[in-house]
Design an enzyme around this catalytic site. Structure first.
Site, PDB file in Angstrom:
ATOM      1  N   GLY A   4      80.228  96.628   0.398  1.00 31.14           N
ATOM      2  CA  GLY A   4      79.055  96.574   1.252  1.00 31.14           C
ATOM      3  C   GLY A   4      79.454  96.442   2.712  1.00 31.14           C
ATOM      4  O   GLY A   4      80.362  97.134   3.190  1.00 31.14           O
ATOM      5  N   TYR A  20      87.065 103.099  -0.496  1.00 25.01           N
ATOM      6  CA  TYR A  20      86.084 102.024  -0.647  1.00 25.01           C
ATOM      7  C   TYR A  20      86.152 101.430  -2.052  1.00 25.01           C
ATOM      8  O   TYR A  20      86.137 102.150  -3.055  1.00 25.01           O
ATOM      9  CB  TYR A  20      84.674 102.551  -0.384  1.00 25.01           C
ATOM     10  CG  TYR A  20      83.587 101.531  -0.664  1.00 25.01           C
ATOM     11  CD1 TYR A  20      83.367 100.466   0.205  1.00 25.01           C
ATOM     12  CD2 TYR A  20      82.798 101.624  -1.812  1.00 25.01           C
ATOM     13  CE1 TYR A  20      82.375  99.526  -0.060  1.00 25.01           C
ATOM     14  CE2 TYR A  20      81.807 100.691  -2.073  1.00 25.01           C
ATOM     15  CZ  TYR A  20      81.608  99.648  -1.200  1.00 25.01           C
ATOM     16  OH  TYR A  20      80.637  98.703  -1.453  1.00 25.01           O
TER      17      TYR A  20
END
Length: 519
Positions: free
Chosen positions: A70, A63
């Site tokens: 998000g 990530y």
């Protein structure tokens, strides 16, 4: 091995960061402008973390390295676009509004962010550490605005303004003026950071603004508490209160440490006073034929119950400091890089609930402190209560002059504002970010509102202190009060003259507020 940050003073009077960062080191750096440097072992840890993440992420989905952010994390980012991704994140989220956060609080936030990045759990390039140290040492602070943080994923918007400066953009406070970052960097021969992997997200994804503001809040609250102890002791003294409500025996019968400490501090303050009365000298002998006692048998609660009121303030403040320092010395990024176990863990260490709750608790006890100051002030101003002072401690002609009447309105109004502001932010979560952030901390708002509550409390206390020295003046007891009260009297009298004729009060209130916030 991970090296936590600790401050050590070396022979060059430079603070070397290589262990646990604590409140007193924040004070040295923030208030004494002590310069810092990073221990070489910490830099090695940072470099090791960076190199590991760079290698680890080559064939994996991590990530914020090769994904969007998000709810956009479902989109894979091509290798050729990774660097642009970080710049896009910083620029798009530098969207704060409202008033700029004062440089003192921003510097605290920078120190908190530096601390967590040095733990080696973020995988940043060492240029981030090196530039942030230079900015702190040169007192170059990013312009960060009050509005924008929801407190999870940390202080994204506010920290984006820090990251914006780190890439050489945005604005900074420099020598007391707002300046373009590019201009200041050229003047100081500073180079923006190298965006290599995930430096944008690592700078932004954490609780450092709310924690930095919280640390300064805690420092000011301790000053406020010390002055409140001084004021409470002095008012007991000048009305010649009995001393047994402060006694060791009475307060030791209650198990709370805060109450015991406050009573002990007040006893120490009043040790050499000639005004405090002993109950056994007045009410325990020769009272058989008395139907109505001329003096009060017990004082009003705002004088008699100070240890029970300020004790919870002290206990809460100590707990707040503990939680804040734990947060400062924690990894509050996402994901977390674990070099030792050769893994990267995704989670929510950026969530600010710990700080949010502590800030709400702190503003509650600070508001109660301002309420105590306001009630003590009212006691001094109302002759029907104290029975020894003229109305509003008016040293002039009653009716023609007004004494402290006008500033009571300010104290009452400001206390009322504190009561309203003390509604909690901790439970004011509003889902956002396409419901990815479906429960947030509002920790940044909590810290900034607490900052306002603390400033308000200093205003109320400044008015009370002016009134106390006016009362001492009227009663002509400055040579009978304790040495500590006499010192307070002299300090405030140096700022505010004794006045019988009415004077414009706001410059004096502001000057006393400034003095007690600095001392």
């Amino acid at each position: 091995m991970l090296y936590y940050l600790k401050i050590i003073v070396n022979t060059l009077q430079m603070l070397t960061l290589n262990g646990t960062l604590r409140i007193n080191e924040f004070q040295q750096i923030l208030y004494e402008n002590q310069s810092i440097q990073i221990d070489k072992n910490v830099l090695e840890t940072v470099e090791e973390s960076f190199e590991f993440l760079k290698l680890f992420s080559e064939n994996k989905i991590i990530y914020g390295v090769n994904t969007g952010f998000g709810p956009m994390a479902q989109y894979k980012i091509e290798d050729s676009e990774r660097i642009q991704l970080q710049y896009n994140l910083i620029r798009s989220h530098a969207s704060g509004t409202g008033n700029p956060i004062p440089p003192l609080y921003v510097k605290a936030a920078m120190l908190a962010r530096l601390n967590t990045l040095c733990l080696g759990n973020s995988g940043v390039h060492k240029s981030v550490i090196e530039l942030m140290v230079q900015l702190i040492n040169k007192n170059i602070t990013p312009i960060i605005y009050e509005h924008g943080g929801v407190g999870a994923s940390g202080d994204l918007v506010q920290l984006a303004h820090l990251a914006l400066v780190m890439i050489g953009e945005g604005e900074v406070m420099y020598h007391g003026e707002k300046q373009p970052t590019e201009y200041v960097f050229k003047k100081e021969n500073l180079r923006p950071i190298s965006i290599e992997l995930r430096e944008g997200l690592a700078l932004m994804n954490g609780t450092s603004v709310m924690t930095g503001v919280g640390i300064v809040n805690a420092i000011f609250t301790r000053k406020l508490l010390n002055w409140m102890i001084t004021a409470s002791s002095a008012i007991n003294e000048i009305v010649k209160a009995y001393d047994d409500h402060l006694s060791f025996e009475l307060n030791q019968s209650k198990k709370h440490e805060g109450q015991r400490v406050i009573a002990k501090l007040m006893r120490a303050h009043l040790k050499d006073s000639t005004l405090i009365k002993k109950r056994e000298h007045h009410l325990y002998n020769d009272v058989k034929n008395v139907d109505v006692f001329e003096d009060k048998v017990q004082e009003y609660y705002s004088l008699r119950c100070v240890p029970q009121i300020l004790g919870p303030v002290l206990d809460t403040l100590n707990q707040v400091e503990t939680i804040l320092i734990e947060e400062v010395n924690s990894a509050n990024d996402n994901p977390i890089v674990d070099v030792k176990n050769k893994n990267v863990y995704h989670g929510g260490n950026f969530h600010g609930d710990y700080v949010s709750l502590e800030m709400d608790k702190l503003k509650l006890v600070v508001t109660k402190t301002s309420m105590l100051a306001e009630r003590q002030l009212n006691y001094l101003l109302n002759p029907n209560l104290n029975q020894i002072l003229p109305p509003f401690v008016n040293l002039g002609k009653l009716g023609l002059n007004f004494g402290m009447q006008g500033v009571q309105f300010t104290a009452t109004s400001t206390t009322a504002e504190n009561q309203m502001l003390s509604n909690p932010m901790y439970v004011h979560s509003i889902p956002n970010n396409n419901d990815n952030q479906d429960i947030v901390s509002m920790g940044t708002n909590a810290a900034l509102i607490t900052k306002k509550v603390i400033e308000n409390a200093f205003e109320v206390l400044a008015i009370e202190l002016i009134t106390i020295i006016q009362a001492i003046e009227y009663l002509d007891v400055k040579n009978e009060v304790s040495s500590k009260t006499k010192q307070m009297f002299d300090d405030i009298r140096a700022i505010v003259p004794a006045f019988k004729e009415d004077v414009v009060m706001y410059p004096y209130v502001n000057a006393v507020k400034d003095f007690i916030m600095k001392n």
